[in-house]
Design a protein around this motif. Structure first.
Motif, mmCIF file in Angstrom:
data_model
loop_
_atom_site.group_PDB
_atom_site.id
_atom_site.type_symbol
_atom_site.label_atom_id
_atom_site.label_comp_id
_atom_site.label_asym_id
_atom_site.label_seq_id
_atom_site.Cartn_x
_atom_site.Cartn_y
_atom_site.Cartn_z
ATOM 1 N N VAL A 83 -6.291 -22.138 -11.244
ATOM 2 C CA VAL A 83 -6.551 -22.567 -12.621
ATOM 3 C C VAL A 83 -5.451 -22.033 -13.536
ATOM 4 O O VAL A 83 -4.892 -22.771 -14.359
ATOM 5 C CB VAL A 83 -7.948 -22.114 -13.108
ATOM 6 N N LEU A 84 -5.100 -20.757 -13.372
ATOM 7 C CA LEU A 84 -4.035 -20.170 -14.187
ATOM 8 C C LEU A 84 -2.713 -20.888 -13.940
ATOM 9 O O LEU A 84 -1.979 -21.196 -14.889
ATOM 10 C CB LEU A 84 -3.895 -18.673 -13.894
ATOM 11 N N VAL A 116 -2.166 -24.002 -12.974
ATOM 12 C CA VAL A 116 -2.190 -25.333 -13.600
ATOM 13 C C VAL A 116 -2.064 -25.203 -15.114
ATOM 14 O O VAL A 116 -1.283 -25.929 -15.745
ATOM 15 C CB VAL A 116 -3.465 -26.113 -13.208
ATOM 16 N N LEU A 117 -2.803 -24.268 -15.713
ATOM 17 C CA LEU A 117 -2.695 -24.080 -17.162
ATOM 18 C C LEU A 117 -1.285 -23.669 -17.570
ATOM 19 O O LEU A 117 -0.777 -24.107 -18.600
ATOM 20 C CB LEU A 117 -3.723 -23.046 -17.641
ATOM 21 N N MET A 118 -0.633 -22.832 -16.752
ATOM 22 C CA MET A 118 0.736 -22.418 -17.061
ATOM 23 C C MET A 118 1.706 -23.594 -16.939
ATOM 24 O O MET A 118 2.609 -23.740 -17.750
ATOM 25 C CB MET A 118 1.177 -21.275 -16.149
ATOM 26 N N ARG A 119 1.531 -24.410 -15.919
ATOM 27 C CA ARG A 119 2.423 -25.564 -15.742
ATOM 28 C C ARG A 119 2.296 -26.561 -16.892
ATOM 29 O O ARG A 119 3.239 -27.272 -17.207
ATOM 30 C CB ARG A 119 2.142 -26.253 -14.411
ATOM 31 N N PHE A 120 1.131 -26.601 -17.504
ATOM 32 C CA PHE A 120 0.892 -27.524 -18.613
ATOM 33 C C PHE A 120 0.631 -26.755 -19.909
ATOM 34 O O PHE A 120 -0.191 -27.170 -20.724
ATOM 35 C CB PHE A 120 -0.286 -28.448 -18.287
ATOM 36 N N ALA A 121 1.326 -25.622 -20.082
ATOM 37 C CA ALA A 121 1.132 -24.761 -21.258
ATOM 38 C C ALA A 121 1.277 -25.573 -22.537
ATOM 39 O O ALA A 121 2.194 -26.379 -22.685
ATOM 40 C CB ALA A 121 2.135 -23.617 -21.247
ATOM 41 N N GLY A 122 0.340 -25.364 -23.447
ATOM 42 C CA GLY A 122 0.366 -26.053 -24.725
ATOM 43 C C GLY A 122 -0.318 -27.405 -24.698
ATOM 44 O O GLY A 122 -0.572 -27.992 -25.751
ATOM 45 N N GLU A 123 -0.631 -27.918 -23.512
ATOM 46 C CA GLU A 123 -1.326 -29.202 -23.392
ATOM 47 C C GLU A 123 -2.801 -28.944 -23.102
ATOM 48 O O GLU A 123 -3.149 -27.994 -22.424
ATOM 49 C CB GLU A 123 -0.745 -30.037 -22.250
ATOM 50 N N THR A 124 -3.655 -29.826 -23.606
ATOM 51 C CA THR A 124 -5.081 -29.710 -23.346
ATOM 52 C C THR A 124 -5.423 -30.462 -22.069
ATOM 53 O O THR A 124 -5.089 -31.635 -21.926
ATOM 54 C CB THR A 124 -5.900 -30.273 -24.521
ATOM 55 N N LEU A 125 -6.061 -29.747 -21.137
ATOM 56 C CA LEU A 125 -6.487 -30.346 -19.875
ATOM 57 C C LEU A 125 -8.009 -30.338 -19.828
ATOM 58 O O LEU A 125 -8.637 -29.310 -20.088
ATOM 59 C CB LEU A 125 -5.946 -29.545 -18.689
ATOM 60 N N SER A 126 -8.599 -31.476 -19.482
ATOM 61 C CA SER A 126 -10.050 -31.559 -19.382
ATOM 62 C C SER A 126 -10.528 -30.790 -18.152
ATOM 63 O O SER A 126 -9.748 -30.508 -17.234
ATOM 64 C CB SER A 126 -10.490 -33.018 -19.279
ATOM 65 N N ARG A 127 -11.806 -30.475 -18.124
ATOM 66 C CA ARG A 127 -12.398 -29.814 -16.960
ATOM 67 C C ARG A 127 -12.185 -30.661 -15.715
ATOM 68 O O ARG A 127 -11.896 -30.150 -14.638
ATOM 69 C CB ARG A 127 -13.899 -29.592 -17.185
ATOM 70 N N GLU A 128 -12.346 -31.982 -15.869
ATOM 71 C CA GLU A 128 -12.172 -32.897 -14.747
ATOM 72 C C GLU A 128 -10.740 -32.870 -14.221
ATOM 73 O O GLU A 128 -10.508 -32.845 -13.015
ATOM 74 C CB GLU A 128 -12.561 -34.326 -15.152
ATOM 75 N N GLU A 129 -9.774 -32.880 -15.160
ATOM 76 C CA GLU A 129 -8.374 -32.847 -14.739
ATOM 77 C C GLU A 129 -8.037 -31.523 -14.059
ATOM 78 O O GLU A 129 -7.334 -31.496 -13.042
ATOM 79 C CB GLU A 129 -7.453 -33.074 -15.936
ATOM 80 N N LEU A 130 -8.553 -30.425 -14.595
ATOM 81 C CA LEU A 130 -8.341 -29.118 -13.962
ATOM 82 C C LEU A 130 -8.934 -29.103 -12.555
ATOM 83 O O LEU A 130 -8.292 -28.645 -11.612
ATOM 84 C CB LEU A 130 -8.955 -27.995 -14.800
ATOM 85 N N SER A 131 -10.146 -29.629 -12.409
ATOM 86 C CA SER A 131 -10.783 -29.669 -11.093
ATOM 87 C C SER A 131 -9.960 -30.506 -10.119
ATOM 88 O O SER A 131 -9.760 -30.114 -8.968
ATOM 89 C CB SER A 131 -12.196 -30.242 -11.200
ATOM 90 N N GLN A 132 -9.471 -31.641 -10.586
ATOM 91 C CA GLN A 132 -8.674 -32.513 -9.727
ATOM 92 C C GLN A 132 -7.399 -31.801 -9.277
ATOM 93 O O GLN A 132 -7.023 -31.872 -8.107
ATOM 94 C CB GLN A 132 -8.330 -33.816 -10.475
ATOM 95 N N ARG A 133 -6.741 -31.093 -10.186
ATOM 96 C CA ARG A 133 -5.485 -30.421 -9.860
ATOM 97 C C ARG A 133 -5.707 -29.137 -9.052
ATOM 98 O O ARG A 133 -4.877 -28.771 -8.235
ATOM 99 C CB ARG A 133 -4.700 -30.119 -11.125
#
Length: 133
Positions: free
Chosen positions: A62-63, A65-82
């Motif tokens: 999770v960290l 993915v959030l770092m790779r997309f820093a500053g962008e909002t990712l939905s729970r679904e998108e986070l789960s998929q990634r």
């Protein structure tokens, strides 16, 4: 074309570096780096302010993915998929739990929960500016 003076070159370089920091993640020798947070995906290691932080697999992913997309909002679904490669079951709170645990491990009284923000009705975003100290 006239040559730039040294102060102009320094200013241009600083602007470029600041722009990179705001836009996303610096990559140094395979590591993802935002301010004082460094994640080495291949080594499965995380350091914050120079100290190692132990993370279970889900929190690490999770960290990352959030770092790779820093500053962008990712939905729970998108986070789960990634993170897991599958869609999120409506009753599955694993992404929310992972984000909550990350917030507690990286808590900083100066920023509180602003390091990983909840965007109401949208998802989560990692705030790159909050990791600078």
């Amino acid at each position: 074309m006239p040559r730039r003076s040294e102060p102009e070159l320094i200013h241009a370089r600083i602007c470029t570096l600041l722009q990179r920091g705001v836009q996303g993640v610096a990559r140094r020798q395979g590591a993802l780096v935002i301010g004082t947070l460094r994640l080495h995906p291949q080594e499965r290691s995380v350091t914050w302010r120079g100290s190692a932080v132990e993370l279970p697999t889900t929190e690490m992913r999770v960290l990352e993915v959030l770092m790779r997309f820093a500053g962008e909002t990712l939905s729970r679904e998108e986070l789960s998929q990634r993170v897991r490669g599958r869609t999120l079951d409506p009753d599955d709170r694993s992404i929310d739990v992972a984000v909550s645990k990350l917030r507690s491990k990286f808590f900083d009284p100066a920023y509180g929960a602003k390091k990983i923000k909840t965007v109401w009705g949208k998802g989560y975003t990692l705030n790159p500016g909050a990791w600078q100290n």
